[in-house]
Structures are given as C-alpha cells and as structure tokens.
Motif scaffolding. Sequence first.
Motif, mmCIF file in Angstrom:
data_model
loop_
_atom_site.group_PDB
_atom_site.id
_atom_site.type_symbol
_atom_site.label_atom_id
_atom_site.label_comp_id
_atom_site.label_asym_id
_atom_site.label_seq_id
_atom_site.Cartn_x
_atom_site.Cartn_y
_atom_site.Cartn_z
ATOM 1 N N ARG A 91 -78.528 -37.924 36.612
ATOM 2 C CA ARG A 91 -77.454 -38.922 36.537
ATOM 3 C C ARG A 91 -76.557 -38.869 37.768
ATOM 4 O O ARG A 91 -76.107 -39.900 38.268
ATOM 5 N N ALA A 92 -76.280 -37.656 38.258
ATOM 6 C CA ALA A 92 -75.436 -37.514 39.446
ATOM 7 C C ALA A 92 -76.106 -38.130 40.673
ATOM 8 O O ALA A 92 -75.447 -38.783 41.487
ATOM 9 N N ILE A 93 -77.404 -37.942 40.804
ATOM 10 C CA ILE A 93 -78.131 -38.525 41.935
ATOM 11 C C ILE A 93 -78.128 -40.046 41.846
ATOM 12 O O ILE A 93 -77.885 -40.742 42.834
ATOM 13 N N ILE A 94 -78.358 -40.575 40.652
ATOM 14 C CA ILE A 94 -78.361 -42.030 40.474
ATOM 15 C C ILE A 94 -76.977 -42.599 40.777
ATOM 16 O O ILE A 94 -76.851 -43.620 41.466
ATOM 17 N N LYS A 95 -75.938 -41.918 40.314
ATOM 18 C CA LYS A 95 -74.574 -42.374 40.577
ATOM 19 C C LYS A 95 -74.283 -42.380 42.076
ATOM 20 O O LYS A 95 -73.689 -43.313 42.618
ATOM 21 N N LYS A 96 -74.737 -41.325 42.764
ATOM 22 C CA LYS A 96 -74.533 -41.222 44.205
ATOM 23 C C LYS A 96 -75.258 -42.351 44.942
ATOM 24 O O LYS A 96 -74.716 -42.956 45.870
ATOM 25 N N LEU A 97 -76.486 -42.661 44.508
ATOM 26 C CA LEU A 97 -77.240 -43.750 45.121
ATOM 27 C C LEU A 97 -76.560 -45.099 44.899
ATOM 28 O O LEU A 97 -76.504 -45.932 45.801
ATOM 29 N N CYS A 98 -76.043 -45.309 43.698
ATOM 30 C CA CYS A 98 -75.362 -46.574 43.394
ATOM 31 C C CYS A 98 -74.102 -46.735 44.226
ATOM 32 O O CYS A 98 -73.814 -47.820 44.732
ATOM 33 N N ARG A 99 -73.366 -45.662 44.364
ATOM 34 C CA ARG A 99 -72.106 -45.722 45.120
ATOM 35 C C ARG A 99 -72.316 -45.859 46.618
ATOM 36 O O ARG A 99 -71.424 -46.291 47.326
ATOM 37 N N SER A 100 -73.499 -45.473 47.089
ATOM 38 C CA SER A 100 -73.734 -45.519 48.534
ATOM 39 C C SER A 100 -73.712 -46.945 49.064
ATOM 40 O O SER A 100 -73.322 -47.186 50.199
ATOM 41 N N GLY A 101 -74.156 -47.895 48.238
ATOM 42 C CA GLY A 101 -74.180 -49.287 48.684
ATOM 43 C C GLY A 101 -75.327 -49.596 49.628
ATOM 44 O O GLY A 101 -75.462 -50.730 50.086
ATOM 45 N N ASP A 102 -76.161 -48.611 49.933
ATOM 46 C CA ASP A 102 -77.282 -48.819 50.844
ATOM 47 C C ASP A 102 -78.384 -49.610 50.151
ATOM 48 O O ASP A 102 -78.574 -49.509 48.944
ATOM 49 N N ARG A 103 -79.128 -50.389 50.915
ATOM 50 C CA ARG A 103 -80.251 -51.140 50.365
ATOM 51 C C ARG A 103 -81.535 -50.329 50.407
ATOM 52 O O ARG A 103 -82.485 -50.618 49.707
ATOM 53 N N LYS A 104 -81.556 -49.306 51.277
ATOM 54 C CA LYS A 104 -82.714 -48.419 51.358
ATOM 55 C C LYS A 104 -82.236 -47.017 51.696
ATOM 56 O O LYS A 104 -81.241 -46.830 52.396
ATOM 57 N N VAL A 105 -82.971 -46.024 51.194
ATOM 58 C CA VAL A 105 -82.613 -44.615 51.396
ATOM 59 C C VAL A 105 -83.911 -43.848 51.654
ATOM 60 O O VAL A 105 -84.909 -44.058 50.974
ATOM 61 N N CYS A 106 -83.857 -42.945 52.618
ATOM 62 C CA CYS A 106 -85.006 -42.096 52.921
ATOM 63 C C CYS A 106 -85.238 -41.144 51.746
ATOM 64 O O CYS A 106 -84.288 -40.601 51.167
ATOM 65 N N SER A 107 -86.485 -40.958 51.378
ATOM 66 C CA SER A 107 -86.814 -40.103 50.232
ATOM 67 C C SER A 107 -86.276 -38.685 50.408
ATOM 68 O O SER A 107 -85.922 -38.032 49.428
ATOM 69 N N CYS A 108 -86.201 -38.214 51.637
ATOM 70 C CA CYS A 108 -85.707 -36.858 51.868
ATOM 71 C C CYS A 108 -84.224 -36.730 51.577
ATOM 72 O O CYS A 108 -83.714 -35.628 51.367
ATOM 73 N N GLN A 109 -83.492 -37.859 51.532
ATOM 74 C CA GLN A 109 -82.061 -37.822 51.255
ATOM 75 C C GLN A 109 -81.735 -37.887 49.764
ATOM 76 O O GLN A 109 -80.606 -37.631 49.381
ATOM 77 N N VAL A 110 -82.704 -38.236 48.932
ATOM 78 C CA VAL A 110 -82.427 -38.437 47.512
ATOM 79 C C VAL A 110 -81.830 -37.195 46.885
ATOM 80 O O VAL A 110 -80.817 -37.260 46.194
ATOM 81 N N GLY A 111 -82.397 -36.034 47.128
ATOM 82 C CA GLY A 111 -81.865 -34.809 46.548
ATOM 83 C C GLY A 111 -81.040 -33.980 47.504
ATOM 84 O O GLY A 111 -80.504 -32.951 47.135
ATOM 85 N N ALA A 112 -80.935 -34.422 48.750
ATOM 86 C CA ALA A 112 -80.200 -33.636 49.752
ATOM 87 C C ALA A 112 -78.725 -33.534 49.410
ATOM 88 O O ALA A 112 -78.097 -34.497 49.008
ATOM 89 N N GLY A 113 -78.208 -32.355 49.537
ATOM 90 C CA GLY A 113 -76.779 -32.152 49.327
ATOM 91 C C GLY A 113 -76.407 -32.032 47.875
ATOM 92 O O GLY A 113 -75.263 -31.749 47.548
ATOM 93 N N HIS A 114 -77.364 -32.199 46.961
ATOM 94 C CA HIS A 114 -77.040 -32.062 45.549
ATOM 95 C C HIS A 114 -77.180 -30.586 45.186
ATOM 96 O O HIS A 114 -78.128 -29.938 45.560
ATOM 97 N N GLY A 115 -76.259 -30.102 44.421
ATOM 98 C CA GLY A 115 -76.209 -28.685 44.067
ATOM 99 C C GLY A 115 -77.351 -28.212 43.205
ATOM 100 O O GLY A 115 -77.494 -27.037 42.946
ATOM 101 N N GLY A 116 -78.166 -29.118 42.729
ATOM 102 C CA GLY A 116 -79.301 -28.722 41.896
ATOM 103 C C GLY A 116 -78.897 -28.542 40.457
ATOM 104 O O GLY A 116 -77.757 -28.680 40.079
#
Length: 117
Positions: A91-116
């Motif tokens: 849920r945190a990753i999805i929320k972060k993606l929604c808030r980014s406002g980007d139309r595309k995101v590199c797959s390597c960034q999806v989990g980057a920076g998330h505490g796990g």
Amino acid sequence: MCMYCPFCQHEDSRVIDSRLTEDGMTVRRRRQCSPCNGRFNTFETAALKLPAIVKSDARRENFNEDKLCSGFERALQKRLVRSDAVDMAVRAIIKKLCRSGDRKVCSCQVGAGHGGA
C-alpha cells in the motif's frame, strides 16, 4: 449513475448508511431498493491512475499489484514476516506511485527507498 438491485434488478435504490472501512480507503454503503425493499452493501474505492512501469529492456507494462505482491513473497519466503506487514508495504508503494504524478516509472525505482516489510 444508478446502482442496480441484486434482487430485482431495479435501478432505484437509496443509501441508508455510509461508513469508512478500517483502512480508510473504501466507503461501505448500505442501500435499500425502493420497489422490493431489499437491502445490500456496496463498496466504493477511488479509481487510481498508476504510472506505467518501464522495464530494463524499455518495454512498458501497466502497474500490476499482483506482481508486486508475488515479488515480495518470493523475496521473503524464508523469512518470518507477517502478511499484514507486506500488505502495508504494498500500500505504501502504491501510495508513493500515485503521489508522484509521473506517467511512467522505471521498474528499479518501484521498491527503491522503501524500508521493506
């Protein structure tokens, strides 16, 4: 927009109660059909437009929550991690993606920076 009654298929129902679910992401509505007096629940969630995921070979894919969950499962299969912790991380990753406002995101960034989880 109308909500069809699951009992008589009539499109005239009224909301008699609304409540947020525990996670605060969904509204539960209790409805009553005017013609047959049948009662039923509906659940309303926001339709989120998530960015496309750009793979390492430059292919684009629509975001797939199931793929993200299965990736967590594979990574954590030999570790004792509660499933609710994984759900919170997803849920945190999805929320972060929604808030980014980007139309595309590199797959390597999806989990980057998330505490796990």
